[in-house]
Design a protein around this motif. Structure first.
Motif, mmCIF file in Angstrom:
data_model
loop_
_atom_site.group_PDB
_atom_site.id
_atom_site.type_symbol
_atom_site.label_atom_id
_atom_site.label_comp_id
_atom_site.label_asym_id
_atom_site.label_seq_id
_atom_site.Cartn_x
_atom_site.Cartn_y
_atom_site.Cartn_z
ATOM 1 N N GLU A 200 0.639 -1.206 -0.064
ATOM 2 C CA GLU A 200 -0.052 0.011 -0.114
ATOM 3 C C GLU A 200 0.993 1.349 -0.015
ATOM 4 O O GLU A 200 2.075 0.984 0.466
ATOM 5 C CB GLU A 200 -1.035 0.019 1.092
ATOM 6 N N GLY A 201 0.323 2.454 -0.573
ATOM 7 C CA GLY A 201 1.164 3.398 -0.724
ATOM 8 C C GLY A 201 0.421 4.482 -1.762
ATOM 9 O O GLY A 201 -0.533 4.148 -2.531
ATOM 10 N N TYR A 202 1.054 5.645 -1.934
ATOM 11 C CA TYR A 202 0.772 6.587 -2.705
ATOM 12 C C TYR A 202 1.313 6.214 -4.309
ATOM 13 O O TYR A 202 2.642 6.044 -4.339
ATOM 14 C CB TYR A 202 1.201 8.052 -2.498
ATOM 15 N N VAL A 203 0.528 6.212 -5.195
ATOM 16 C CA VAL A 203 1.131 5.843 -6.737
ATOM 17 C C VAL A 203 2.073 7.191 -7.091
ATOM 18 O O VAL A 203 1.553 8.277 -7.142
ATOM 19 C CB VAL A 203 -0.151 5.787 -7.735
ATOM 20 N N VAL A 204 3.196 6.769 -7.477
ATOM 21 C CA VAL A 204 4.182 7.686 -7.755
ATOM 22 C C VAL A 204 4.325 7.982 -9.390
ATOM 23 O O VAL A 204 4.128 8.962 -9.836
ATOM 24 C CB VAL A 204 5.525 7.494 -7.307
ATOM 25 N N ILE A 213 5.093 2.971 -6.135
ATOM 26 C CA ILE A 213 4.324 3.506 -4.981
ATOM 27 C C ILE A 213 5.040 3.907 -3.993
ATOM 28 O O ILE A 213 6.145 3.079 -3.577
ATOM 29 C CB ILE A 213 3.092 2.639 -4.549
ATOM 30 N N ARG A 214 4.784 4.979 -3.415
ATOM 31 C CA ARG A 214 5.726 5.242 -2.146
ATOM 32 C C ARG A 214 4.665 5.105 -0.779
ATOM 33 O O ARG A 214 3.729 5.666 -0.637
ATOM 34 C CB ARG A 214 5.904 6.893 -2.198
ATOM 35 N N THR A 215 5.560 4.237 0.063
ATOM 36 C CA THR A 215 4.731 4.148 1.282
ATOM 37 C C THR A 215 4.636 4.899 2.123
ATOM 38 O O THR A 215 5.519 6.106 2.232
ATOM 39 C CB THR A 215 5.277 2.820 1.797
ATOM 40 N N LEU A 216 3.916 4.668 3.319
ATOM 41 C CA LEU A 216 4.046 6.035 4.549
ATOM 42 C C LEU A 216 5.492 6.126 5.050
ATOM 43 O O LEU A 216 5.636 6.838 5.697
ATOM 44 C CB LEU A 216 2.746 5.600 5.441
ATOM 45 N N SER A 217 6.171 5.146 4.982
ATOM 46 C CA SER A 217 7.748 5.222 5.494
ATOM 47 C C SER A 217 8.598 5.631 4.582
ATOM 48 O O SER A 217 9.636 5.852 4.678
ATOM 49 C CB SER A 217 8.052 3.755 5.968
ATOM 50 N N ASP A 218 8.154 6.248 3.413
ATOM 51 C CA ASP A 218 8.920 6.843 2.519
ATOM 52 C C ASP A 218 9.803 6.102 1.748
ATOM 53 O O ASP A 218 10.968 6.541 1.279
ATOM 54 C CB ASP A 218 9.650 8.149 3.020
#
Length: 349
Positions: A200-204, A213-218
Motif C-alpha cells: 500500500e502507498g501513494y502511486v508515484v 508506490i511510495r509507502t507511508l515510511s517513504d
C-alpha cells in the motif's frame, strides 16, 4: 593557386567560409532560441514552452546542415558525389526533425496527461510509447530517403515482432496492463492504494513495465502492472479523496450516555475545524453498539481530507477526548472481571 582536380583552392576556401558562417549563425540562433525558451518558461501556458523548445531543437542543427549543403554546392563535386552528399544530408535532416518531433509530441502527451490527472501526475508510459512510435516512423522515412527499400524490412519486422512477442510475454502483458490501468482510470498518480497482497502507498509513477508506490515510511515499492489485473485493489481516493474515519472508544456503565454523546460530538467538531486535514462542518456521528465486559463501547465517525490525514486527526481527537473526559469526570473503564465464589470458599494465596 594550385588545382586539385576539379577542386580549386578558391572553392575550398569558399566552402570553408560558408561553414564558418553557418556555424556562427547556428551559435547565434542557439543563443536567441535559448532566450526565447526562457521567456516562454515565464508564462503559465504550457504550449508556448513546447513551441520554443521545438525551435531551439531545430534551429542549430538545421543551420549546420544547410551550411554543409551550401558548402558542398560551392565545392561543385561530381554528380555521383553530389547525389551521395544529398542523400546523407537528407537522411540527417529527417533524423534531426524526427528527434525534435518525438520530443515535442512526447512532451505534449505528458502535458495533456498532467492536465487531466492533476499536478501530482508523473506518467511516463504514454510519453515513451509516443516517442518510440515517432522515432520508428522517422527512421523508416530516413531509410527510404537513402534508397533502402523498407518493404522487406517491414516483413522482417513482422516475423521478428511475432518472435519477440512470444519471448517477451510478461513484458508485453505488463505494458498493456499499464495502458489499460491508465485508460480506465483505475488508479492515477497521487492516489493512495492498497493491494490484497499487502502493498500500500501513494502511486508515484506508472511506466511501461511497473508501477511505483511510495509507502507511508517513504520507501518506494515497485509492482508489475500485470499484478493489478489479478488482485483486489482498494483505492482510497475513489470516488473522492475525503473519507470516513472510524474511532473506537468505551465509557463506564455509570456514565450518562446522552452527555457522553454531546461531548464527543463537540470535541469532534473542534478537531474537524481546527486540525489540518479535517473536513470542516462535517457531521460527527456517535454510535453506541456493545455492552462489553468493562463498559459500553461506541464508534465515532469523523471525516478526513484524504487517507494520509487520518493519523493526525485520530491523534488529536484521542488526546482531546481523553482530556475532556477527565475534566467532566467521565470514566474510561479498565478491563475487569467479577469472580463469584461459593459460600465458605476462600482464595488461596
Amino acid at each position: 593557386m594550385g588545382d586539385l582536380g576539379d577542386l580549386t583552392w578558391q572553392r575550398i576556401v569558399g566552402a570553408a567560409a560558408v561553414m564558418v558562417a553557418a556555424i556562427a549563425i547556428a551559435v547565434v540562433l542557439r543563443l536567441l532560441t535559448g532566450r526565447l525558451f526562457l521567456r516562454a518558461g515565464d508564462t503559465r501556458w504550457a504550449w508556448d514552452d513546447l513551441g520554443a523548445r521545438l525551435i531551439r531543437d531545430l534551429a542549430m542543427p538545421l543551420a549546420v546542415l544547410l551550411g554543409l549543403w551550401s558548402a558542398v554546392k560551392v565545392l561543385h563535386p561530381p554528380n555521383g558525389t553530389l547525389d551521395v552528399a544529398a542523400k546523407v544530408l537528407t537522411a540527417l535532416t529527417i533524423l534531426v526533425i524526427s528527434l525534435a518531433l518525438a520530443r515535442l509530441i512526447a512532451a505534449s502527451v505528458s502535458s495533456i496527461a498532467l492536465a487531466r490527472q492533476g499536478v501530482a501526475a508523473n506518467v511516463t508510459i504514454f510519453a515513451n510509447i509516443t516517442r518510440v512510435v515517432v522515432l520508428g516512423v522517422g527512421i523508416l522515412v530516413m531509410l527510404q530517403s537513402v534508397g533502402v527499400s523498407i518493404t522487406p524490412l517491414l516483413g522482417a519486422l513482422g516475423v521478428g515482432g511475432l518472435a519477440v512477442a512470444l519471448a517477451l510475454q510478461d513484458t508485453l502483458a505488463n505494458l498493456f496492463a499499464g495502458v489499460h490501468v491508465l485508460a480506465s482510470k483505475t488508479i492515477e498518480p497521487g492516489d493512495y492504494i492498497k493491494l490484497s497482497s499487502g502493498q500500500e502507498g501513494y502511486v508515484v509513477d506508472i511506466n511501461w513495465r511497473n508501477t511505483s508506490i511510495r509507502t507511508l515510511s517513504d520507501n518506494i515499492e515497485v509492482i508489475p502492472n500485470q499484478r493489478f489485473s489479478d488482485t483486489i485493489l482498494t483505492n482510497y481516493h475513489r470516488p473522492a479523496q475525503d473519507m470516513s474515519l472510524l474511532i473506537q472508544a468505551s465509557v463506564a456503565y455509570e456514565s450518562d450516555l446522552e452527555q457522553v454523546e454531546s461531548m464527543v460530538i463537540e470535541v469532534g467538531q473542534d478537531v474537524m475545524n481546527e486540525v489540518e486535514g479535517g473536513v470542516k462542518d462535517a457531521e460527527i456521528l456517535v454510535r453506541f453498539h456493545t455492552f462489553a465486559e468493562s463498559g459500553i463501547n461506541f464508534t465515532v465517525i469523523l471525516r478526513t481530507g484524504e487517507f494520509g490525514d487520518q493519523f493526525r486527526i485520530k491523534h488529536e481527537f484521542v488526546k482531546r477526548l481523553h482530556r475532556r473526559f477527565q475534566k467532566e469526570g467521565i470514566g474510561i473503564p479498565y478491563p475487569r472481571r467479577q469472580i463469584i465464589l461459593p459460600e465458605g470458599s476462600t482464595l488461596s494465596g
